[in-house]
Design an enzyme around this catalytic site. Structure first.
Site, mmCIF file in Angstrom:
data_model
loop_
_atom_site.group_PDB
_atom_site.id
_atom_site.type_symbol
_atom_site.label_atom_id
_atom_site.label_comp_id
_atom_site.label_asym_id
_atom_site.label_seq_id
_atom_site.Cartn_x
_atom_site.Cartn_y
_atom_site.Cartn_z
ATOM 1 N N ARG A 102 -11.080 -20.425 23.009
ATOM 2 C CA ARG A 102 -10.412 -18.922 22.581
ATOM 3 C C ARG A 102 -11.404 -18.359 21.827
ATOM 4 O O ARG A 102 -10.924 -17.373 21.048
ATOM 5 C CB ARG A 102 -9.038 -19.756 21.878
ATOM 6 N N HIS A 150 -13.268 -29.264 18.055
ATOM 7 C CA HIS A 150 -13.371 -29.385 16.361
ATOM 8 C C HIS A 150 -14.304 -30.646 16.484
ATOM 9 O O HIS A 150 -14.929 -30.756 15.518
ATOM 10 C CB HIS A 150 -12.033 -29.571 16.012
ATOM 11 N N CYS A 201 -3.546 -20.220 19.905
ATOM 12 C CA CYS A 201 -3.089 -21.635 19.477
ATOM 13 C C CYS A 201 -3.243 -21.658 17.848
ATOM 14 O O CYS A 201 -4.059 -21.491 17.228
ATOM 15 C CB CYS A 201 -4.366 -22.353 19.794
ATOM 16 N N CYS A 244 -5.705 -30.056 16.989
ATOM 17 C CA CYS A 244 -5.292 -29.579 18.163
ATOM 18 C C CYS A 244 -5.286 -30.384 19.453
ATOM 19 O O CYS A 244 -6.190 -31.144 19.583
ATOM 20 C CB CYS A 244 -6.050 -28.297 18.561
ATOM 21 N N SER A 300 -8.268 -18.711 16.965
ATOM 22 C CA SER A 300 -7.016 -18.074 16.604
ATOM 23 C C SER A 300 -7.008 -17.629 15.277
ATOM 24 O O SER A 300 -5.933 -16.871 14.984
ATOM 25 C CB SER A 300 -6.037 -18.994 17.038
ATOM 26 N N CYS A 342 -7.342 -27.577 22.724
ATOM 27 C CA CYS A 342 -8.507 -27.670 22.833
ATOM 28 C C CYS A 342 -9.270 -28.763 21.959
ATOM 29 O O CYS A 342 -9.655 -28.777 20.599
ATOM 30 C CB CYS A 342 -9.235 -26.425 21.915
ATOM 31 N N GLU A 372 0.547 -22.662 22.040
ATOM 32 C CA GLU A 372 0.373 -23.796 21.164
ATOM 33 C C GLU A 372 0.740 -23.573 19.839
ATOM 34 O O GLU A 372 0.093 -22.570 19.350
ATOM 35 C CB GLU A 372 -0.982 -24.428 21.272
ATOM 36 N N CYS A 427 -4.569 -24.636 15.899
ATOM 37 C CA CYS A 427 -5.868 -24.421 15.481
ATOM 38 C C CYS A 427 -5.960 -23.506 14.308
ATOM 39 O O CYS A 427 -6.817 -23.652 13.431
ATOM 40 C CB CYS A 427 -6.829 -23.816 16.602
#
Ligand code: NFE
Ligand code: MG
Length: 566
Positions: free
Chosen positions: A478, A68, A545, A61, A501, A64, A14, A548
């Site tokens: 992640r 958040h 990602c 994102c 990430s 995911c 991503e 993120c």
């Protein structure tokens, strides 16, 4: 002579990630990880109502999507020192566990399996041999002769049509691809089944969360999922049993297919167990709280330094100063104004772009540090910490996986082999197996609690005058995610997201210490610099990602991967 490889962008992830590597004698000597775009969600939040933050941050994102939202409400609740009704904890736990199941399945099959599995070679597979092999590994009903034949025919039709679709871009026939055709065919069959099972997990989240991606059922203080066993419009017994059915099917796929495939690939690529360890400091946070304040958890979290499992240290609760006081971010090599290292409570985010300077600033991603050290986060971190702390479910699946790997590989594979590129895949599959059991456990806890007549879902927040600071953490697919908020007179004064990430893909810090991607690439072989499959293997094993990592958006979305070898 050293060659420089630039892969920009890395695909099957991503966001926009650029990786540079210096290669000498077919081995990577140095690497740079660079996040290529920036949006600035943290800046957008300033001055807003803290109760709205989760709706904005969730849009960081599209992968995911839930995480958040959860970290954000936890940060505000921490600032206000709130208690959350048990039902709300269980409902959030169900969402986060099921989301992770979807995410881990997609990551292995769609985003990384094709680094190891040669789809074209599957066309040469013997159907009887494939069936025998697959049935020796697992009693999954999809491991049948009929199915493997149908998949092989389908694959043949795809290849003959010349339109490879999802299999269009990969390094087919690369010398680093070593699986026998039968294993490749089995994996392709499971790849296609994985598409159905990730959808089942997503459906379950939509039933609980109102919509997917991006759930709608959170609130600072609880959830908005009204519970009434006898009402058609709320979370009732029919919906609860529908969720249970979906999650049970996903659990079977994870335990009988995904985990087994990762074990088989890890065993057959046993030479890779020595590559890709990099940073052996690990960080994970506890999650799936079992009480209203977050002091007891079903998922373990803590730290390990220098791979020393014996001295792992746990985080105790949602308020643990060991976490709050030790997280900092450095911008020494990131495209922001200054070169400080600060606690997220004190940070600012002022963009200042300078172009890619390998010795200077070269990434939009900040460099998070714990006690000044780079930390590897992600499923492997959680599994190693759980193993080190004696977490029973973790021990059960780690021991199962290592025993099975050793049997297939014909050598003794111990826990130290998990510090590696295949180890990250194993960690993720083991975590998925654990979470699939825990999702069903938390379903039971929720149903039992409702059965006791408790229908509470929300405690209203009140915002006092003056300043409050809080942090919320969540162990996302992640890895460790934390949101940090400073509230003043009921408005957001500062907001920082320190994201999985960001921990893994971040650049060097002020002391020149590389981040986990950069460190993990060093020592990796590269058979053909123009086709750096091995770089993809190690980078993909982290499941990058970049949206993120730098809270960014890709406006073009269409550039093809470019590999430059200088
Ligand atoms: Ni966009 Fe996400 C977060 C990261 S967690 S994918 O937070 O990194 O899986
Ligand atoms: Mg941030």
């Amino acid at each position: 002579m050293a060659q420089k490889i630039t892969v920009d962008p890395i695909t099957r992830i991503e966001g926009h990630l650029r990786i540079d590597a210096e290669v000498e004698g077919n081995t990577i000597k140095k690497a740079w990880s660079s996040g290529q775009m920036w949006r600035g969600i943290e800046v957008i939040l300033k001055g807003r109502d803290p109760r709205d933050a989760w709706l904005f941050t969730q849009r960081i994102c599209g992968v995911c999507t839930t995480v958040h939202a959860i970290a954000s409400v936890r940060a505000v609740e921490n600032a206000l020192q709130m208690e959350i009704p048990l039902n709300a904890q269980y409902i959030r736990n169900l969402v986060l566990a099921i989301h992770a199941l979807h995410d881990h399945i997609v990551h292995f099959y769609v985003l990384s399996a094709l680094d190891w599995v040669d789809v074209v070679s599957a066309l040469k597979a013997d159907i009887n041999e494939t069936t025998k092999l697959a049935q020796s590994l697992s009693d999954w009903p999809g491991n049948s002769k009929e199915r493997f034949k149908a998949v092989k025919d389908k694959l043949k039709a795809i290849v003959e049509s010349g339109q490879l679709g999802p299999f269009a871009n990969a390094y087919w026939g690369h010398p680093a691809m070593i699986l026998p055709p039968e294993v490749n065919l089995m994996a392709v069959s499971h790849y296609l089944e994985a598409l159905d099972y990730q959808r089942k997990a997503d459906s379950a989240i939509a039933i609980i969360g109102g919509k997917n991606p991006h759930i709608q059922n959170l609130s600072v203080g609880g959830v908005t999922t009204a519970i009434n066993p006898n009402n058609e419009a709320t979370l009732n017994m029919e919906r609860l049993y529908w969720i249970k059915q979906l999650v049970s099917e996903v659990r079977d796929f994870i335990q009988k297919v995904y985990l087994i495939d990762v074990i088989a690939v890890g065993a057959l690529y046993k030479d890779w167990l020595k590559y890709g360890s990099g940073v052996k400091n690990y960080l994970a946070v506890p999650d799936m709280p079992l009480d209203t304040r977050g002091t007891k958890f079903d998922l373990p979290g803590g730290t390990i330094f220098n791979g020393d499992l014996k001295n792992a240290r746990a985080f105790k609760n949602f308020n643990d100063p060991y976490f709050r006081e030790n997280v900092q971010e450095s911008i020494a090599h990131s495209w922001y104004d200054g070169s400080w290292t600060k606690s997220p409570f004190e940070e600012d985010t002022i963009p200042k772009y300078t172009d890619f300077k390998p010795d200077g600033k070269y990434s939009w991603i900040k460099a998070p540090r714990f006690k000044g050290e780079p930390m590897q986060v992600g499923p492997l971190a959680q599994v190693l910490i759980g193993y080190a702390l004696g977490h029973e479910l973790t021990k059960k699946y780690v021991d199962f996986a290592l025993k099975k790997i050793s049997k297939i590989a014909g050598v003794n594979v111990g826990v130290e082999a998990l510090h590696s590129t295949p180890g990250r895949h194993l960690g993720r599959a083991i975590r998925a197996a654990i979470l699939s059991d825990l999702a069903l456990k938390h379903w039971e806890l929720l149903v039992e609690n409702i059965g006791r007549g408790d229908l509470e879902i929300f405690n209203p927040p009140t915002f006092p005058k003056g300043q409050q600071m809080g942090f919320g953490f969540h162990e996302a697919p992640r890895g460790t995610l934390s949101h940090w908020i400073v509230i003043e007179d009921g408005r957001i004064k500062n907001y920082q997201c320190v994201v999985p990430s960001t921990w893994n893909a971040g650049p060097r810090d002020g002391k020149g210490k590389p981040g986990p991607y950069e460190a993990a690439l060093v020592g990796n072989p590269v058979a053909i610099p123009e086709k750096p499959l091995e770089v993809l293997r190690t980078v993909h094993s982290f499941d990058p990602c970049i949206a993120c990592a730098v809270h960014c958006l890709d406006p073009e979305g269409k550039e093809f991967s470019r590999v430059k070898v200088l």
